[in-house]
Design a protein around this motif. Structure first.
Motif, mmCIF file in Angstrom:
data_model
loop_
_atom_site.group_PDB
_atom_site.id
_atom_site.type_symbol
_atom_site.label_atom_id
_atom_site.label_comp_id
_atom_site.label_asym_id
_atom_site.label_seq_id
_atom_site.Cartn_x
_atom_site.Cartn_y
_atom_site.Cartn_z
ATOM 1 N N ALA A 96 0.820 -1.225 0.000
ATOM 2 C CA ALA A 96 0.000 0.000 0.000
ATOM 3 C C ALA A 96 0.851 1.272 0.000
ATOM 4 C CB ALA A 96 -0.946 -0.007 1.193
ATOM 5 N N ASP A 97 2.133 1.173 0.391
ATOM 6 C CA ASP A 97 2.954 2.389 0.512
ATOM 7 C C ASP A 97 3.755 2.692 -0.759
ATOM 8 O OD1 ASP A 97 4.682 0.258 0.679
ATOM 9 O OD2 ASP A 97 5.847 1.058 2.366
ATOM 10 N N ARG A 98 3.500 1.950 -1.847
ATOM 11 C CA ARG A 98 4.192 2.230 -3.112
ATOM 12 C C ARG A 98 3.183 2.598 -4.194
ATOM 13 N NH1 ARG A 98 8.354 4.248 -2.654
ATOM 14 N NH2 ARG A 98 8.854 3.871 -4.819
ATOM 15 N N ARG A 133 -7.953 3.096 -3.743
ATOM 16 C CA ARG A 133 -8.407 4.169 -2.839
ATOM 17 C C ARG A 133 -8.650 3.633 -1.441
ATOM 18 N NH1 ARG A 133 -11.177 6.033 -7.544
ATOM 19 N NH2 ARG A 133 -13.039 4.853 -6.989
ATOM 20 N N SER A 134 -9.275 2.458 -1.351
ATOM 21 C CA SER A 134 -9.594 1.906 -0.027
ATOM 22 C C SER A 134 -8.312 1.570 0.744
ATOM 23 C CB SER A 134 -10.495 0.673 -0.144
ATOM 24 O OG SER A 134 -9.747 -0.438 -0.584
ATOM 25 N N ARG A 135 -7.231 1.295 0.014
ATOM 26 C CA ARG A 135 -5.940 1.013 0.670
ATOM 27 C C ARG A 135 -5.074 2.274 0.771
ATOM 28 N NH1 ARG A 135 -2.773 -3.381 -2.154
ATOM 29 N NH2 ARG A 135 -1.706 -3.549 -0.154
ATOM 30 N N ARG A 136 -5.663 3.410 0.391
ATOM 31 C CA ARG A 136 -4.971 4.717 0.433
ATOM 32 C C ARG A 136 -3.660 4.700 -0.355
ATOM 33 N NH1 ARG A 136 -6.331 6.385 6.575
ATOM 34 N NH2 ARG A 136 -8.530 6.820 6.202
ATOM 35 N N MET A 137 -3.698 4.068 -1.514
ATOM 36 C CA MET A 137 -2.515 3.982 -2.376
ATOM 37 C C MET A 137 -2.479 5.158 -3.341
ATOM 38 S SD MET A 137 -2.687 -0.072 -3.368
ATOM 39 C CE MET A 137 -1.063 -0.220 -4.131
ATOM 40 N N LEU A 138 -1.270 5.539 -3.716
ATOM 41 C CA LEU A 138 -1.120 6.494 -4.816
ATOM 42 C C LEU A 138 -1.223 5.682 -6.105
ATOM 43 C CD1 LEU A 138 -0.231 9.196 -6.137
ATOM 44 C CD2 LEU A 138 2.117 8.383 -5.925
ATOM 45 N N TYR A 139 -2.215 6.024 -6.951
ATOM 46 C CA TYR A 139 -2.301 5.284 -8.220
ATOM 47 C C TYR A 139 -2.277 6.243 -9.394
ATOM 48 C CZ TYR A 139 -7.379 6.287 -8.429
ATOM 49 O OH TYR A 139 -8.599 6.904 -8.490
ATOM 50 N N LEU A 140 -1.689 5.755 -10.488
ATOM 51 C CA LEU A 140 -1.584 6.524 -11.733
ATOM 52 C C LEU A 140 -2.261 5.703 -12.816
ATOM 53 C CD1 LEU A 140 2.181 7.341 -11.267
ATOM 54 C CD2 LEU A 140 0.375 9.054 -11.275
#
Length: 311
Positions: free
Chosen positions: A69-71, A89-96
């Protein structure tokens, strides 16, 4: 003395704007956030591209849950079902999102038809990530997949006067036209895309192959076996009269294919880098006296912006 061989180079060939953008997103994300950066599914369907990005620090996974989740995680050019960004989003990840804008356009169309209450038909190949992503934009059962003319003839909608179709972007233009004709014959009121869903790059590369294959005994298509648009190029080449081979790179070329041949066509799928084309031509030059002739059927000027965080 080496035998003479004319090599007809299909233009356009190779990278399209969507592939170019997707690869840049991975490269820039690694620059900005450091390695590892995770990518859900192969960013584009090409073994050489994937291996190069792995060497730079990209880690390819099939599902969001496989990434920490931190990457950062990047969604591939083929698009993803809505469940993928929801999970990130539910894991609060930065996604592109590296989804090709022309695939996103199909997603928007499908949603528009759904909101208008139409039953949606998707023309495409079962299991292809683009199809999985498009079907995953809407609730289960909202989209019916049609793969063949036979499917089009047997499909039974709830209301024949309220049907719409969208298509995968990397299909055979000719095959798709046949399927659409079969649907229109049965459902004259079927809602069609505002503009062709099959993308400009797929269409242009198939037209270029028709022009080259008509003049060639053998056609070499650079691309990976899981690349839909590359597989279609080989099919189009065969229909146009050439013996067509899909190869990953120069190592896949069997020079026996060129015995007694005077003209060979060369092209590359939309996810295949130009360096692979150069490698094949170099390999052919070792055994033949090559005359290169570029067959130019279209000029491509399309480019897509990168996500704001990377621009």
């Amino acid at each position: 003395m080496k035998p003479a061989l004319t090599v007809l180079l299909a233009t356009p060939r190779g990278f399209c704007a969507g592939v170019d953008r997707a690869i840049q997103i991975v490269e820039r994300a690694i620059e900005k956030y450091g390695a590892p950066v995770y990518v859900r599914h192969e960013i584009v369907h090409n073994r050489h591209v994937v291996e190069r990005l792995k060497a730079m620090g990209a880690v390819f996974v099939e599902e969001v849950g496989e990434a920490p989740a931190d990457r950062p995680i990047i969604f591939s050019a083929h698009g993803v079902p809505k469940s993928a960004p929801a999970e990130a989003r539910s894991r609060r990840m930065l996604y592109l999102d590296a989804t090709c804008p022309l695939v996103s356009k199909v997603h928007v169309e499908a949603q528009r038809h759904y909101d208008a209450g139409r039953e949606i038909v998707l023309i495409g190949h079962a299991g292809h990530p683009e199809v999985v992503g498009t079907m995953g934009q809407l609730p289960e059962g909202a989209v019916q997949l049609i793969e063949t003319v036979e499917d089009a003839r047997t499909f039974t909608p709830r209301d024949p006067s309220n049907v719409a179709f969208v298509t995968q972007t990397t299909l055979s233009v000719d095959d798709t036209a046949e399927i659409v004709d079969a649907l229109r014959a049965r459902f004259p009121q079927i809602a069609a895309p505002h503009k062709e869903d099959i993308c400009y790059a797929t269409t242009n590369r198939q037209e270029a192959v028709k022009a080259v294959a008509a003049r060639s005994e053998v056609l070499l298509v650079l691309g990976s076996a899981n690349s839909s648009n590359s597989v279609r190029l080989a099919e189009v080449g065969r229909r146009s009269g050439a013996r067509a081979y899909l190869i990953d790179d120069a190592d896949g070329l069997d020079l026996a294919w060129l015995d007694g041949v005077r003209t060979v066509g060369v092209t590359a799928g939309a996810s295949a880098p130009e360096v692979l084309v150069e490698g094949v031509i170099d390999r052919i030059r070792e055994s033949f006296d090559v005359t290169l002739d570029e067959v130019d059927t279209a000029r491509e000027t399309v480019s897509f912006k990168l996500p704001r965080v990377l621009a």
